[in-house]
Design an enzyme around this catalytic site. Structure first.
Site, PDB file in Angstrom:
ATOM      1  N   PRO A  10       2.171   0.121  -5.963  1.00 27.63           N
ATOM      2  CA  PRO A  10       1.554  -0.039  -7.271  1.00 27.63           C
ATOM      3  C   PRO A  10       0.024   0.080  -7.269  1.00 27.63           C
ATOM      4  O   PRO A  10      -0.639  -0.438  -6.364  1.00 27.63           O
ATOM      5  CB  PRO A  10       1.980  -1.441  -7.713  1.00 27.63           C
ATOM      6  CG  PRO A  10       2.424  -2.125  -6.472  1.00 27.63           C
ATOM      7  CD  PRO A  10       2.947  -1.064  -5.556  1.00 27.63           C
ATOM      8  N   ASN A  11      -0.450   0.767  -8.269  1.00 26.32           N
ATOM      9  CA  ASN A  11      -1.886   0.950  -8.562  1.00 26.32           C
ATOM     10  C   ASN A  11      -2.582   1.932  -7.628  1.00 26.32           C
ATOM     11  O   ASN A  11      -3.741   2.273  -7.845  1.00 26.32           O
ATOM     12  CB  ASN A  11      -2.633  -0.397  -8.561  1.00 26.32           C
ATOM     13  CG  ASN A  11      -2.063  -1.340  -9.599  1.00 26.32           C
ATOM     14  OD1 ASN A  11      -1.975  -0.966 -10.772  1.00 26.32           O
ATOM     15  ND2 ASN A  11      -1.648  -2.518  -9.204  1.00 26.32           N
ATOM     16  N   ARG A  18     -10.197   3.233  -9.146  1.00 27.67           N
ATOM     17  CA  ARG A  18      -9.931   1.806  -9.175  1.00 27.67           C
ATOM     18  C   ARG A  18     -10.848   1.068  -8.194  1.00 27.67           C
ATOM     19  O   ARG A  18     -10.823   1.337  -6.994  1.00 27.67           O
ATOM     20  CB  ARG A  18      -8.469   1.632  -8.752  1.00 27.67           C
ATOM     21  CG  ARG A  18      -8.067   0.235  -8.428  1.00 27.67           C
ATOM     22  CD  ARG A  18      -6.758   0.238  -7.659  1.00 27.67           C
ATOM     23  NE  ARG A  18      -6.293  -1.098  -7.510  1.00 27.67           N
ATOM     24  CZ  ARG A  18      -5.505  -1.508  -6.519  1.00 27.67           C
ATOM     25  NH1 ARG A  18      -5.083  -0.640  -5.618  1.00 27.67           N
ATOM     26  NH2 ARG A  18      -5.133  -2.752  -6.439  1.00 27.67           N
ATOM     27  N   TYR A  23     -11.807   0.045  -2.722  1.00 26.41           N
ATOM     28  CA  TYR A  23     -10.813   1.030  -2.261  1.00 26.41           C
ATOM     29  C   TYR A  23     -11.403   2.419  -1.996  1.00 26.41           C
ATOM     30  O   TYR A  23     -10.692   3.307  -1.549  1.00 26.41           O
ATOM     31  CB  TYR A  23      -9.665   1.119  -3.279  1.00 26.41           C
ATOM     32  CG  TYR A  23      -8.923  -0.189  -3.423  1.00 26.41           C
ATOM     33  CD1 TYR A  23      -8.101  -0.657  -2.401  1.00 26.41           C
ATOM     34  CD2 TYR A  23      -9.079  -0.982  -4.564  1.00 26.41           C
ATOM     35  CE1 TYR A  23      -7.438  -1.869  -2.509  1.00 26.41           C
ATOM     36  CE2 TYR A  23      -8.420  -2.196  -4.691  1.00 26.41           C
ATOM     37  CZ  TYR A  23      -7.601  -2.636  -3.661  1.00 26.41           C
ATOM     38  OH  TYR A  23      -6.959  -3.844  -3.765  1.00 26.41           O
ATOM     39  N   ASN A  74       2.048   1.656   2.325  1.00 25.41           N
ATOM     40  CA  ASN A  74       1.076   0.783   1.685  1.00 25.41           C
ATOM     41  C   ASN A  74       1.767   0.256   0.435  1.00 25.41           C
ATOM     42  O   ASN A  74       1.860   0.960  -0.574  1.00 25.41           O
ATOM     43  CB  ASN A  74      -0.216   1.517   1.326  1.00 25.41           C
ATOM     44  CG  ASN A  74      -1.255   0.559   0.754  1.00 25.41           C
ATOM     45  OD1 ASN A  74      -0.932  -0.573   0.383  1.00 25.41           O
ATOM     46  ND2 ASN A  74      -2.506   1.016   0.667  1.00 25.41           N
ATOM     47  N   ALA A  77       0.140  -4.561  -3.865  1.00 21.20           N
ATOM     48  CA  ALA A  77       0.294  -6.007  -4.064  1.00 21.20           C
ATOM     49  C   ALA A  77       1.703  -6.498  -3.726  1.00 21.20           C
ATOM     50  O   ALA A  77       1.892  -7.693  -3.452  1.00 21.20           O
ATOM     51  CB  ALA A  77      -0.066  -6.364  -5.500  1.00 21.20           C
ATOM     52  N   HIS A  80       2.351  -8.722  -0.674  1.00 19.59           N
ATOM     53  CA  HIS A  80       2.148 -10.163  -0.670  1.00 19.59           C
ATOM     54  C   HIS A  80       3.237 -10.919  -1.438  1.00 19.59           C
ATOM     55  O   HIS A  80       3.252 -12.151  -1.424  1.00 19.59           O
ATOM     56  CB  HIS A  80       0.770 -10.494  -1.275  1.00 19.59           C
ATOM     57  CG  HIS A  80      -0.318  -9.551  -0.838  1.00 19.59           C
ATOM     58  ND1 HIS A  80      -0.688  -9.430   0.488  1.00 19.59           N
ATOM     59  CD2 HIS A  80      -1.072  -8.639  -1.526  1.00 19.59           C
ATOM     60  CE1 HIS A  80      -1.643  -8.504   0.585  1.00 19.59           C
ATOM     61  NE2 HIS A  80      -1.884  -8.010  -0.633  1.00 19.59           N
ATOM     62  N   GLU A  98       2.568  -0.477   8.494  1.00 17.91           N
ATOM     63  CA  GLU A  98       1.973  -1.022   7.264  1.00 17.91           C
ATOM     64  C   GLU A  98       0.493  -0.645   7.224  1.00 17.91           C
ATOM     65  O   GLU A  98      -0.221  -0.863   8.207  1.00 17.91           O
ATOM     66  CB  GLU A  98       2.150  -2.544   7.290  1.00 17.91           C
ATOM     67  CG  GLU A  98       1.520  -3.259   6.112  1.00 17.91           C
ATOM     68  CD  GLU A  98       1.646  -4.777   6.238  1.00 17.91           C
ATOM     69  OE1 GLU A  98       2.299  -5.281   7.185  1.00 17.91           O
ATOM     70  OE2 GLU A  98       1.049  -5.455   5.377  1.00 17.91           O
ATOM     71  N   ARG A 107     -10.253 -10.757   2.470  1.00 21.38           N
ATOM     72  CA  ARG A 107     -10.314 -10.848   1.003  1.00 21.38           C
ATOM     73  C   ARG A 107      -9.711 -12.193   0.534  1.00 21.38           C
ATOM     74  O   ARG A 107      -9.695 -13.154   1.285  1.00 21.38           O
ATOM     75  CB  ARG A 107      -9.597  -9.636   0.408  1.00 21.38           C
ATOM     76  CG  ARG A 107     -10.299  -8.313   0.786  1.00 21.38           C
ATOM     77  CD  ARG A 107      -9.619  -7.108   0.154  1.00 21.38           C
ATOM     78  NE  ARG A 107      -9.687  -7.166  -1.303  1.00 21.38           N
ATOM     79  CZ  ARG A 107      -8.926  -6.406  -2.103  1.00 21.38           C
ATOM     80  NH1 ARG A 107      -8.057  -5.544  -1.588  1.00 21.38           N
ATOM     81  NH2 ARG A 107      -9.040  -6.514  -3.410  1.00 21.38           N
TER      82      ARG A 107
HETATM   83  C1  DHK Z   1      -3.855  -2.323  -1.963  1.00 18.93           C
HETATM   84  C2  DHK Z   1      -3.571  -3.108  -3.027  1.00 18.93           C
HETATM   85  O1  DHK Z   1      -3.234  -2.580  -4.195  1.00 18.93           O
HETATM   86  C3  DHK Z   1      -3.727  -4.571  -2.962  1.00 18.93           C
HETATM   87  O2  DHK Z   1      -2.845  -5.242  -3.819  1.00 18.93           O
HETATM   88  C4  DHK Z   1      -3.575  -5.109  -1.551  1.00 18.93           C
HETATM   89  C5  DHK Z   1      -4.091  -2.875  -0.623  1.00 18.93           C
HETATM   90  C6  DHK Z   1      -4.460  -4.319  -0.601  1.00 18.93           C
HETATM   91  C7  DHK Z   1      -5.034  -1.973   0.180  1.00 18.93           C
HETATM   92  O3  DHK Z   1      -6.047  -2.426   0.672  1.00 18.93           O
HETATM   93  O4  DHK Z   1      -4.718  -0.786   0.332  1.00 18.93           O
HETATM   94  O5  DHK Z   1      -3.898  -6.461  -1.520  1.00 18.93           O
END
Ligand code: DHK
Length: 147
Positions: A10-11, A18, A23, A74, A77, A80, A98, A107
């Protein structure tokens, strides 16, 4: 040629836009292109996929069994929160590396725990897009036929 799945959660479709201070500015397309190139160098076919949906990711992990030699994951979220993703990985018995772009251990506390780590070959975090390249190299080595 052995293939591997690079699965982003996600995301991560928003990479590049973002929170670039966290990132980076590299887009998901850039990351995926880099993964295909790294795979080629390592003798692996790389298939990339991204989903914002936990169930779709679980289906992709199930479908990887018998199709791919391993997975670079990856889970965003869901790392977690998702026992279901952890169970999917444990069920298919494929090597999973991972990856996190950011150093999740530096973080917020809620990012320090990973449900994926106990069922993964290992975890790479904090090296930005290079983490995917490292993960592919690790998987390639792991998948090499033992003589
Ligand atoms: C990416 C995410 O979207 C977060 O929710 C994780 C991870 C970390 C990353 O660092 O690629 O906590």
């Amino acid at each position: 040629m052995t293939s591997i799945l690079v699965l982003n959660g996600p995301n991560l479709n928003l990479l590049g836009q973002r929170q670039p201070e966290v990132y980076g500015r590299t887009t998901l397309q850039d990351v995926e292109d880099m993964c295909v190139a790294s795979g080629k160098d390592a003798g692996l076919d790389v298939i990339c996929m991204q989903s914002n949906h936990e169930g779709v990711m679980i289906d992709a992990i199930h479908a990887a069994k018998g199709t791919h030699g391993g997975i670079v994951l990856n889970a965003g979220a869901y790392t977690h929160t998702s026992i279901a993703l952890r169970d999917a990985i444990a069920s298919v018995e494929l090597p999973v590396v991972e990856v996190h772009l950011s150093n999740i251990h530096a973080r917020e506390a809620f990012r320090h725990h990973s449900h994926i780590a106990p069922v993964a070959l290992g975890q790479i975090a904090g090296f930005g897009p290079q983490g995917y390249d490292l993960a592919i190299q690790v998987l390639a080595k792991h998948l090499e036929p033992k003589t």
